[in-house]
Design a protein around this motif. Structure first.
Motif, PDB file in Angstrom:
ATOM      1  N   ALA A  82      80.035 -91.198  -6.452  1.00  0.00           N
ATOM      2  CA  ALA A  82      80.021 -90.685  -7.825  1.00  0.00           C
ATOM      3  C   ALA A  82      79.069 -91.456  -8.734  1.00  0.00           C
ATOM      4  CB  ALA A  82      81.433 -90.717  -8.405  1.00  0.00           C
ATOM      5  N   PHE A  83      78.085 -92.135  -8.177  1.00  0.00           N
ATOM      6  CA  PHE A  83      77.115 -92.861  -9.006  1.00  0.00           C
ATOM      7  C   PHE A  83      76.427 -91.890  -9.966  1.00  0.00           C
ATOM      8  CE2 PHE A  83      72.642 -93.932  -9.714  1.00  0.00           C
ATOM      9  CZ  PHE A  83      72.758 -95.190 -10.287  1.00  0.00           C
TER      10      PHE A  83
ATOM     11  N   ARG B  69      78.388 -97.583 -15.252  1.00  0.00           N
ATOM     12  CA  ARG B  69      78.584 -99.022 -15.032  1.00  0.00           C
ATOM     13  C   ARG B  69      77.608 -99.554 -13.986  1.00  0.00           C
ATOM     14  NH1 ARG B  69      82.867-103.172 -14.560  1.00  0.00           N
ATOM     15  NH2 ARG B  69      82.897-104.085 -12.486  1.00  0.00           N
ATOM     16  N   HIS B  70      77.524 -98.882 -12.843  1.00  0.00           N
ATOM     17  CA  HIS B  70      76.698 -99.400 -11.753  1.00  0.00           C
ATOM     18  C   HIS B  70      75.211 -99.261 -12.056  1.00  0.00           C
ATOM     19  CE1 HIS B  70      80.639 -98.510  -9.911  1.00  0.00           C
ATOM     20  NE2 HIS B  70      80.430 -99.664  -9.332  1.00  0.00           N
ATOM     21  N   TYR B  71      74.848 -98.211 -12.755  1.00  0.00           N
ATOM     22  CA  TYR B  71      73.453 -98.043 -13.169  1.00  0.00           C
ATOM     23  C   TYR B  71      73.038 -99.189 -14.092  1.00  0.00           C
ATOM     24  CZ  TYR B  71      69.569 -96.046 -15.891  1.00  0.00           C
ATOM     25  OH  TYR B  71      68.380 -95.849 -16.537  1.00  0.00           O
ATOM     26  N   GLU B  72      73.900 -99.545 -15.028  1.00  0.00           N
ATOM     27  CA  GLU B  72      73.581-100.620 -15.968  1.00  0.00           C
ATOM     28  C   GLU B  72      73.538-101.973 -15.266  1.00  0.00           C
ATOM     29  OE1 GLU B  72      76.453-100.116 -19.090  1.00  0.00           O
ATOM     30  OE2 GLU B  72      75.856 -98.036 -19.396  1.00  0.00           O
ATOM     31  N   LEU B  73      74.458-102.209 -14.317  1.00  0.00           N
ATOM     32  CA  LEU B  73      74.414-103.447 -13.547  1.00  0.00           C
ATOM     33  C   LEU B  73      73.151-103.511 -12.697  1.00  0.00           C
ATOM     34  CD1 LEU B  73      78.132-103.692 -12.357  1.00  0.00           C
ATOM     35  CD2 LEU B  73      77.057-104.976 -14.208  1.00  0.00           C
ATOM     36  N   ALA B  74      72.774-102.373 -12.098  1.00  0.00           N
ATOM     37  CA  ALA B  74      71.570-102.330 -11.263  1.00  0.00           C
ATOM     38  C   ALA B  74      70.328-102.644 -12.085  1.00  0.00           C
ATOM     39  CB  ALA B  74      71.443-100.961 -10.603  1.00  0.00           C
ATOM     40  N   ARG B  75      70.231-102.117 -13.293  1.00  0.00           N
ATOM     41  CA  ARG B  75      69.079-102.387 -14.146  1.00  0.00           C
ATOM     42  C   ARG B  75      68.970-103.882 -14.451  1.00  0.00           C
ATOM     43  NH1 ARG B  75      68.645 -98.615 -19.272  1.00  0.00           N
ATOM     44  NH2 ARG B  75      66.591 -99.606 -19.306  1.00  0.00           N
ATOM     45  N   HIS B  76      70.104-104.500 -14.718  1.00  0.00           N
ATOM     46  CA  HIS B  76      70.081-105.942 -15.020  1.00  0.00           C
ATOM     47  C   HIS B  76      69.587-106.723 -13.807  1.00  0.00           C
ATOM     48  CE1 HIS B  76      71.466-109.639 -17.059  1.00  0.00           C
ATOM     49  NE2 HIS B  76      71.750-110.049 -15.831  1.00  0.00           N
ATOM     50  N   LEU B  77      70.082-106.391 -12.616  1.00  0.00           N
ATOM     51  CA  LEU B  77      69.671-107.099 -11.414  1.00  0.00           C
ATOM     52  C   LEU B  77      68.194-106.896 -11.121  1.00  0.00           C
ATOM     53  CD1 LEU B  77      72.865-106.470  -9.337  1.00  0.00           C
ATOM     54  CD2 LEU B  77      71.806-108.708  -9.603  1.00  0.00           C
ATOM     55  N   GLN B  78      67.723-105.671 -11.292  1.00  0.00           N
ATOM     56  CA  GLN B  78      66.307-105.403 -11.049  1.00  0.00           C
ATOM     57  C   GLN B  78      65.435-106.223 -12.002  1.00  0.00           C
ATOM     58  OE1 GLN B  78      66.355-102.724  -7.793  1.00  0.00           O
ATOM     59  NE2 GLN B  78      64.528-103.149  -8.961  1.00  0.00           N
TER      60      GLN B  78
ATOM     61  N   PHE C  70      68.104-103.445  -5.970  1.00  0.00           N
ATOM     62  CA  PHE C  70      69.383-102.737  -5.941  1.00  0.00           C
ATOM     63  C   PHE C  70      69.137-101.317  -5.428  1.00  0.00           C
ATOM     64  CE2 PHE C  70      73.458-101.170  -7.071  1.00  0.00           C
ATOM     65  CZ  PHE C  70      74.264-102.246  -7.417  1.00  0.00           C
ATOM     66  N   THR C  71      69.734-100.984  -4.298  1.00  0.00           N
ATOM     67  CA  THR C  71      69.613 -99.650  -3.713  1.00  0.00           C
ATOM     68  C   THR C  71      70.980 -98.991  -3.695  1.00  0.00           C
ATOM     69  OG1 THR C  71      67.749-100.312  -2.314  1.00  0.00           O
ATOM     70  CG2 THR C  71      68.968 -98.345  -1.645  1.00  0.00           C
ATOM     71  N   ILE C  72      71.042 -97.727  -4.095  1.00  0.00           N
ATOM     72  CA  ILE C  72      72.305 -96.985  -4.136  1.00  0.00           C
ATOM     73  C   ILE C  72      72.230 -95.811  -3.176  1.00  0.00           C
ATOM     74  CG2 ILE C  72      73.924 -95.666  -5.554  1.00  0.00           C
ATOM     75  CD1 ILE C  72      71.540 -97.725  -7.473  1.00  0.00           C
ATOM     76  N   VAL C  73      73.233 -95.684  -2.314  1.00  0.00           N
ATOM     77  CA  VAL C  73      73.417 -94.484  -1.504  1.00  0.00           C
ATOM     78  C   VAL C  73      74.499 -93.663  -2.197  1.00  0.00           C
ATOM     79  CG1 VAL C  73      74.059 -93.538   0.737  1.00  0.00           C
ATOM     80  CG2 VAL C  73      72.781 -95.686   0.614  1.00  0.00           C
ATOM     81  N   THR C  74      74.152 -92.457  -2.606  1.00  0.00           N
ATOM     82  CA  THR C  74      75.080 -91.645  -3.385  1.00  0.00           C
ATOM     83  C   THR C  74      74.959 -90.174  -3.005  1.00  0.00           C
ATOM     84  OG1 THR C  74      75.861 -91.175  -5.636  1.00  0.00           O
ATOM     85  CG2 THR C  74      73.480 -91.293  -5.319  1.00  0.00           C
ATOM     86  N   SER C  75      75.801 -89.361  -3.615  1.00  0.00           N
ATOM     87  CA  SER C  75      75.831 -87.926  -3.341  1.00  0.00           C
ATOM     88  C   SER C  75      74.670 -87.208  -4.016  1.00  0.00           C
ATOM     89  CB  SER C  75      77.156 -87.347  -3.833  1.00  0.00           C
ATOM     90  OG  SER C  75      77.169 -85.941  -3.750  1.00  0.00           O
TER      91      SER C  75
END
Length: 408
Positions: free
Chosen positions: A9-10, A20-29, A35-40
């Motif tokens: 559900a990303f 939440r995860h998009y914002e965390l990923a942006r910070h890490l990048q 940050f790689t996401i496998v999603t639907s």
């Protein structure tokens, strides 16, 4: 450091849903990590395809270089829970296949619910010899049992076994509510294995001084006191209580309710609203997260509501933090830990879950006292900036995943 997240559900900033995860990923990048996401390939709120996929998956590169691998998932938004399980299982299979081929990683992160995707993440981590971080966003299967979705005794036993298996085999567990951490410790999970990074919000994307005039005009609701529920329209959300509260306020033409979102129950709810003759309530459909600041700016007050079941007293709903950051008072029909936040902030009014009369009375109180409503909203924003800022949480998350990835 290279992190792989498996999350059906990303949602990115261009989609409706929690980010939440998009914002965390942006910070890490931005901190120099990957940050790689496998999603639907299907948005979980709308049931609509997010990308044009060729083959089993397609690759997107979002801002800040975040890589998103969108895999085939069976769409079952407006179907029964049995068909939704097929959707979960289809994602479990395709995410496992793609996760094993997603390039170099240092840590694999799974998130639940749905719990099936956490199994995929665990398998990917073990097969690739990497640490497995399990994030618990809701206490499954306890939520499903309390709501009544899961009632078969055999399936309940199997689900609880699966829950215990994942807790035991995760290298670390991340929770987003203090009550979830207490739940883990009560099950004798070592305290050093469980970290709390709560739900929160990026306050910088909200302007509490914005009045949302453009959207009010587009909705033809200029001059009304707008009360907004923003989120999923599902079984757990108790939207019928909002409909009954709106029915009680038919004679208040100055008050109008907005239901902003989508979900499995939308058609049923629209039929109920029509049956009640609710001319003071509008279903707006979903808005991408990047447009939610404008939606909340157009609102005078916001509603957070869940069914009155014990497990919901443990949750920190994302929407409440968005309401607070927007500087809008919350009418809160959820008891428990989130009530403690609203009351500490003096940022809204608590009403008993399921009590439409109390909900209607709270809305009237805010509508009749706009200065008080405004003061509550500004107090809420001040509190959330201090205690639930996404930037601080992202820094804590970065420290956690760096520490875990260095173990192997």
């Amino acid at each position: 450091m290279r992190i792989l997240l498996i999350h059906q559900a990303f949602a990115s900033g261009n989609e409706p849903g929690g980010t939440r995860h998009y914002e965390l990923a942006r910070h890490l990048q931005r901190a120099g990590h990957t940050f790689t996401i496998v999603t639907s390939d299907i948005n979980y709120q709308t049931g609509q395809s997010v990308v044009t996929r060729r083959g089993l998956f397609s690759c997107q590169i979002l801002d800040d270089g975040i890589q998103v691998l969108r895999v085939y998932t069976y769409s079952a938004l407006h179907r029964s829970y049995v068909w939704r399980v097929f959707s979960f299982l289809s994602f479990m299979a395709t995410s496992l296949w793609v996760g094993l081929r997603a390039g170099p990683v240092d840590l694999v992160m799974g998130t639940s619910p749905p719990i099936f995707q956490a199994i995929s993440a665990w398998l990917v981590a073990r097969l690739r010899g990497k640490p497995f971080l399990l994030e618990i966003r809701d206490l499954w299967p306890e939520f499903a049992i309390d709501v009544g979705i899961l009632n078969n005794p055999t399936l309940i036993v199997l689900s609880r076994w699966l829950e215990r298996f994942l807790y035991a085999h995760a290298d670390h567990i991340l929770v987003n509510s203090p009550a979830y951490r207490a739940y883990m410790l009560a099950r004798e999970i070592p305290s050093e294995k469980v970290s709390l990074i709560s739900n929160g919000v990026d306050p910088d994307i909200f302007d509490p001084q914005d009045d949302g005039a453009a959207l009010r005009s587009a909705w033809r609701l200029t001059g009304r006191f707008l009360v907004t529920y923003a989120g999923a329209l599902g079984l757990a959300n108790d939207i019928p209580t909002i409909l009954r509260a709106a029915a009680r306020l038919r004679e208040r033409p100055d008050i109008h309710f907005l239901l902003v979102g989508d979900g499995k129950e939308r058609r049923t709810l629209e039929a109920q609203a029509q049956g009640l003759g609710l001319n003071n309530l509008t279903f707006t459909g979903s808005y991408p997260k990047m447009q939610m600041p404008a939606v909340l700016a157009a609102s005078d007050a916001c509603i957070a509501i869940l069914k009155d079941i014990p497990m919901f007293r443990t949750t920190y709903p994302n929407k409440v933090f968005d309401y607070m950051a927007a500087g809008r008072p919350t009418v809160l029909a959820i008891d428990g830990v989130i009530r403690q936040v609203i009351e500490a902030a003096q940022g809204g009014i608590f009403v008993p879950p399921g009590d439409d009369a109390a909900l209607a009375a709270a809305v009237c109180r805010l509508a009749d006292n706009p200065a008080q409503a405004r003061a509550m909203g500004l107090a809420a924003r001040s509190y959330v900036v201090k205690h639930f800022c996404r930037r601080d949480q992202a820094e804590a998350f970065t420290r956690l995943v760096v520490r875990l990835s260095e173990r192997k």
